[in-house]
Scaffold this motif. Structure first.
Motif, PDB file in Angstrom:
ATOM      1  N   ARG A  38      59.867  54.606 -59.867  1.00 49.52           N
ATOM      2  CA  ARG A  38      58.967  53.481 -60.121  1.00 49.52           C
ATOM      3  C   ARG A  38      57.781  53.500 -59.149  1.00 49.52           C
ATOM      4  O   ARG A  38      56.650  53.224 -59.542  1.00 49.52           O
ATOM      5  CB  ARG A  38      59.758  52.162 -59.997  1.00 49.52           C
ATOM      6  N   GLN A  41      55.307  55.947 -60.352  1.00 51.34           N
ATOM      7  CA  GLN A  41      54.499  55.364 -61.428  1.00 51.34           C
ATOM      8  C   GLN A  41      53.429  54.431 -60.863  1.00 51.34           C
ATOM      9  O   GLN A  41      52.274  54.471 -61.296  1.00 51.34           O
ATOM     10  CB  GLN A  41      55.386  54.596 -62.405  1.00 51.34           C
ATOM     11  N   ASP A  42      53.813  53.588 -59.885  1.00 49.81           N
ATOM     12  CA  ASP A  42      52.848  52.659 -59.288  1.00 49.81           C
ATOM     13  C   ASP A  42      51.707  53.396 -58.600  1.00 49.81           C
ATOM     14  O   ASP A  42      50.536  53.062 -58.788  1.00 49.81           O
ATOM     15  CB  ASP A  42      53.531  51.737 -58.269  1.00 49.81           C
ATOM     16  N   THR A  45      49.545  55.255 -61.196  1.00 43.14           N
ATOM     17  CA  THR A  45      48.720  54.283 -61.924  1.00 43.14           C
ATOM     18  C   THR A  45      47.575  53.795 -61.053  1.00 43.14           C
ATOM     19  O   THR A  45      46.435  53.677 -61.515  1.00 43.14           O
ATOM     20  CB  THR A  45      49.582  53.089 -62.391  1.00 43.14           C
ATOM     21  N   LEU A  56      47.909  48.006 -54.923  1.00 39.66           N
ATOM     22  CA  LEU A  56      49.091  48.837 -54.694  1.00 39.66           C
ATOM     23  C   LEU A  56      49.967  48.213 -53.610  1.00 39.66           C
ATOM     24  O   LEU A  56      51.191  48.180 -53.737  1.00 39.66           O
ATOM     25  CB  LEU A  56      48.691  50.266 -54.315  1.00 39.66           C
ATOM     26  N   SER A  59      51.874  45.409 -55.192  1.00 42.14           N
ATOM     27  CA  SER A  59      52.917  45.930 -56.064  1.00 42.14           C
ATOM     28  C   SER A  59      54.108  46.418 -55.242  1.00 42.14           C
ATOM     29  O   SER A  59      55.269  46.129 -55.567  1.00 42.14           O
ATOM     30  CB  SER A  59      52.364  47.074 -56.920  1.00 42.14           C
ATOM     31  N   HIS A  63      57.725  44.578 -55.700  1.00 47.43           N
ATOM     32  CA  HIS A  63      58.830  45.310 -56.319  1.00 47.43           C
ATOM     33  C   HIS A  63      59.896  45.797 -55.352  1.00 47.43           C
ATOM     34  O   HIS A  63      61.056  45.942 -55.730  1.00 47.43           O
ATOM     35  CB  HIS A  63      58.308  46.520 -57.104  1.00 47.43           C
TER      36      HIS A  63
END
Length: 158
Positions: A38, A41-42, A45, A56, A59, A63
């Motif tokens: 994950r 992916q972050d 992205t 970021l 995020s 998370h």
């Protein structure tokens, strides 16, 4: 319409970016292993969509429950390391694998710089191999927290 060579170059850089993100995220110890996919992916992205680093950071905090300071370090370091790898790839694509580079240590803001990186300041090396520091060949910006960079040395322009 882009040429096949341009498309190949973009695909190559995308592949390098994806691999760099995965390799760099694997080095993060403060986020449990089960979340690394994950985080990949972050980070990917954030890079591809041009997120400001603060997005970021938010995020990562949201998370994975890391502190703001730790999330900020991870975001900066991921961005710096991946950018460094892409710079090397672009330079090699533009100048070829025999091109020489020069290592530059970035001074300032550090309380504990890597003395081996300081000692390497100004050292010429073959970019395709990396600079031999502490017994291994590395690229500027590759190690965690490294802010070093390189410049291309072009013969005849000394």
């Amino acid at each position: 319409m882009p040429s096949d060579r341009t498309s190949e170059g973009k695909e190559r850089l995308k592949t390098i970016q994806e691999a760099a993100v995965e390799q760099n995220v694997a080095l993060i110890r403060s986020i449990p292993q089960q979340f690394h996919n994950r985080v990949v992916q972050d980070v990917y992205t954030a890079l591809t969509n041009g997120w400001p680093l603060d997005e970021l950071v938010q995020s990562l905090r949201h998370h994975y429950g890391v502190t703001r300071k730790r999330a900020a370090f991870i975001a900066r370091d991921q961005n710096r390391a991946i950018t460094a790898r892409l710079n090397v790839a672009q330079a090699l694509a533009a100048w070829g694998t025999d091109v020489e580079a020069q290592w530059w240590h970035v001074a300032g803001g550090e309380t504990h710089p890597r003395m081996s990186h300081v000692a390497a300041h100004g050292t010429r090396f073959r970019l395709s191999e990396g600079c031999c520091i502490d017994g291994e060949h590395i690229q500027p910006g590759e190690k965690i927290g490294c802010k070093c960079w390189f410049s291309i040395h072009i013969l005849g322009f000394d």
